[in-house]
Design an enzyme around this catalytic site. Sequence first.
Site, PDB file in Angstrom:
ATOM      1  N   GLY A 133       0.818  -1.207   0.000  1.00  0.00           N
ATOM      2  CA  GLY A 133       0.000   0.000   0.000  1.00  0.00           C
ATOM      3  C   GLY A 133       0.851   1.256   0.000  1.00  0.00           C
ATOM      4  O   GLY A 133       2.017   1.242  -0.403  1.00  0.00           O
ATOM      5  N   ASN A 134       0.274   2.359   0.474  1.00  0.00           N
ATOM      6  CA  ASN A 134       0.967   3.648   0.443  1.00  0.00           C
ATOM      7  C   ASN A 134       2.292   3.627   1.187  1.00  0.00           C
ATOM      8  O   ASN A 134       3.322   4.063   0.678  1.00  0.00           O
ATOM      9  CB  ASN A 134       0.062   4.730   1.050  1.00  0.00           C
ATOM     10  CG  ASN A 134      -1.123   5.063   0.172  1.00  0.00           C
ATOM     11  OD1 ASN A 134      -1.120   4.774  -1.017  1.00  0.00           O
ATOM     12  ND2 ASN A 134      -2.140   5.672   0.755  1.00  0.00           N
ATOM     13  N   ILE A 135       2.276   3.130   2.425  1.00  0.00           N
ATOM     14  CA  ILE A 135       3.486   3.148   3.246  1.00  0.00           C
ATOM     15  C   ILE A 135       4.538   2.200   2.681  1.00  0.00           C
ATOM     16  O   ILE A 135       5.713   2.554   2.544  1.00  0.00           O
ATOM     17  CB  ILE A 135       3.154   2.805   4.711  1.00  0.00           C
ATOM     18  CG1 ILE A 135       2.365   3.958   5.352  1.00  0.00           C
ATOM     19  CG2 ILE A 135       4.417   2.523   5.517  1.00  0.00           C
ATOM     20  CD1 ILE A 135       1.949   3.719   6.780  1.00  0.00           C
TER      21      ILE A 135
ATOM     22  N   CYS B 129       2.694   7.573  12.797  1.00  0.00           N
ATOM     23  CA  CYS B 129       3.187   8.802  12.178  1.00  0.00           C
ATOM     24  C   CYS B 129       3.140   9.960  13.176  1.00  0.00           C
ATOM     25  O   CYS B 129       4.085  10.746  13.285  1.00  0.00           O
ATOM     26  CB  CYS B 129       2.387   9.131  10.922  1.00  0.00           C
ATOM     27  SG  CYS B 129       0.608   9.383  11.187  1.00  0.00           S
TER      28      CYS B 129
ATOM     29  N   ARG C 236      -6.844   3.864   8.184  1.00  0.00           N
ATOM     30  CA  ARG C 236      -8.222   4.001   8.661  1.00  0.00           C
ATOM     31  C   ARG C 236      -8.635   2.826   9.542  1.00  0.00           C
ATOM     32  O   ARG C 236      -9.367   2.990  10.517  1.00  0.00           O
ATOM     33  CB  ARG C 236      -9.171   4.142   7.465  1.00  0.00           C
ATOM     34  CG  ARG C 236      -8.951   5.418   6.690  1.00  0.00           C
ATOM     35  CD  ARG C 236      -9.791   5.500   5.428  1.00  0.00           C
ATOM     36  NE  ARG C 236      -9.414   6.652   4.628  1.00  0.00           N
ATOM     37  CZ  ARG C 236      -9.863   7.886   4.805  1.00  0.00           C
ATOM     38  NH1 ARG C 236     -10.732   8.129   5.771  1.00  0.00           N
ATOM     39  NH2 ARG C 236      -9.461   8.876   4.038  1.00  0.00           N
ATOM     40  N   ALA C 237      -8.135   1.645   9.215  1.00  0.00           N
ATOM     41  CA  ALA C 237      -8.481   0.459  10.009  1.00  0.00           C
ATOM     42  C   ALA C 237      -7.813   0.463  11.372  1.00  0.00           C
ATOM     43  O   ALA C 237      -8.247  -0.235  12.293  1.00  0.00           O
ATOM     44  CB  ALA C 237      -8.092  -0.804   9.246  1.00  0.00           C
TER      45      ALA C 237
ATOM     46  N   PRO D  56      -6.458   2.540   3.460  1.00  0.00           N
ATOM     47  CA  PRO D  56      -7.291   1.624   4.251  1.00  0.00           C
ATOM     48  C   PRO D  56      -6.597   1.114   5.503  1.00  0.00           C
ATOM     49  O   PRO D  56      -7.245   0.888   6.527  1.00  0.00           O
ATOM     50  CB  PRO D  56      -7.609   0.488   3.270  1.00  0.00           C
ATOM     51  CG  PRO D  56      -6.598   0.617   2.172  1.00  0.00           C
ATOM     52  CD  PRO D  56      -6.278   2.072   2.075  1.00  0.00           C
TER      53      PRO D  56
END
Length: 306
Positions: free
Chosen positions: A13-15, A130, A167-168, A164
């Site tokens: 994902g993003n990270i 973060c 958010r989770a 996601p």
Amino acid sequence: MTRKLKVAIIGSGNIGTDLMIKVLRHGGPIEMGAMVGIDPGSDGLARAARLGVPTTAEGLEGLLRLPGFKDIGLVFDATSAGAHHRHAARLAELGVPMIDLTPAAIGPYVVPVVNGEAHRGARNINMVTCGGQATIPIVAAVSQVARVHYAEIVASIASRSAGPGTRANIDEFTETTSRAIEAVGGAERGKAIIILNPAEPPLMMRDTVFTFSAPASESEVEASIEAMVAKVQAYVSGYRLKQRVQFEHTEVALPGAGRVRGLKTTVLLEVRGAAHYLPEYAGNLDIMTSAALACAQAQAAALIAA
């Protein structure tokens, strides 16, 4: 030829993708050995394949089946707190150390500029969150000058930068960050709040740190904070004080202690991302991946020198 430590990243994902690009561009003593995901159509896996990084869309089991797994010396986990518990148990059996970018916190909390050296040999370290990476150095800086009775942080991140996984993990974010404010930052009591800011265009990551400490010299506290900011900037160039540190000598009621006079310190921070994968406003991702990279490089340098 200089020896390097091969690493794998679980989580495309993003990270995970931002971290992969950092390793490819600025890895130093570490290099990519594998990129692991569970979505065959993810952009992270597609990018990894284009960049020549071995990939699997079959999660941890897929990583274990890769021909190059035997050469992996360190694994980053950029999935979720629940998944990390499973990954950590399996990789611990195989003796592979991990850097955990989820709020699972199986291993010690690590913020590079505060306690990175103390946990360099740990088999599983946790990068907090973060918000923790951005604010705990400030709490620690105040703690170096005066006893911190209470610290509260508010992390505001662009909603568009929260994937996601983030958010989770909102509940775990607040719990993990609060505990780390105490365990690493040195506050007797900590509290964390996260805000997903829906503003368009997206705003930079902003963090506010409030501490209430024993009476202390304002100039000494400010100097300690400014020195800490400079240390963080060594690996997160977009980290800065948004304005000068604010002070107020006041009296508050502390649980079990009654009315206590002390120093309230307010610090406003901004984190601008390096835009390796996501836009500059995603400083929340950049500070996590930059901190994880710094820890991995330190561990690799120690292993290679041994």
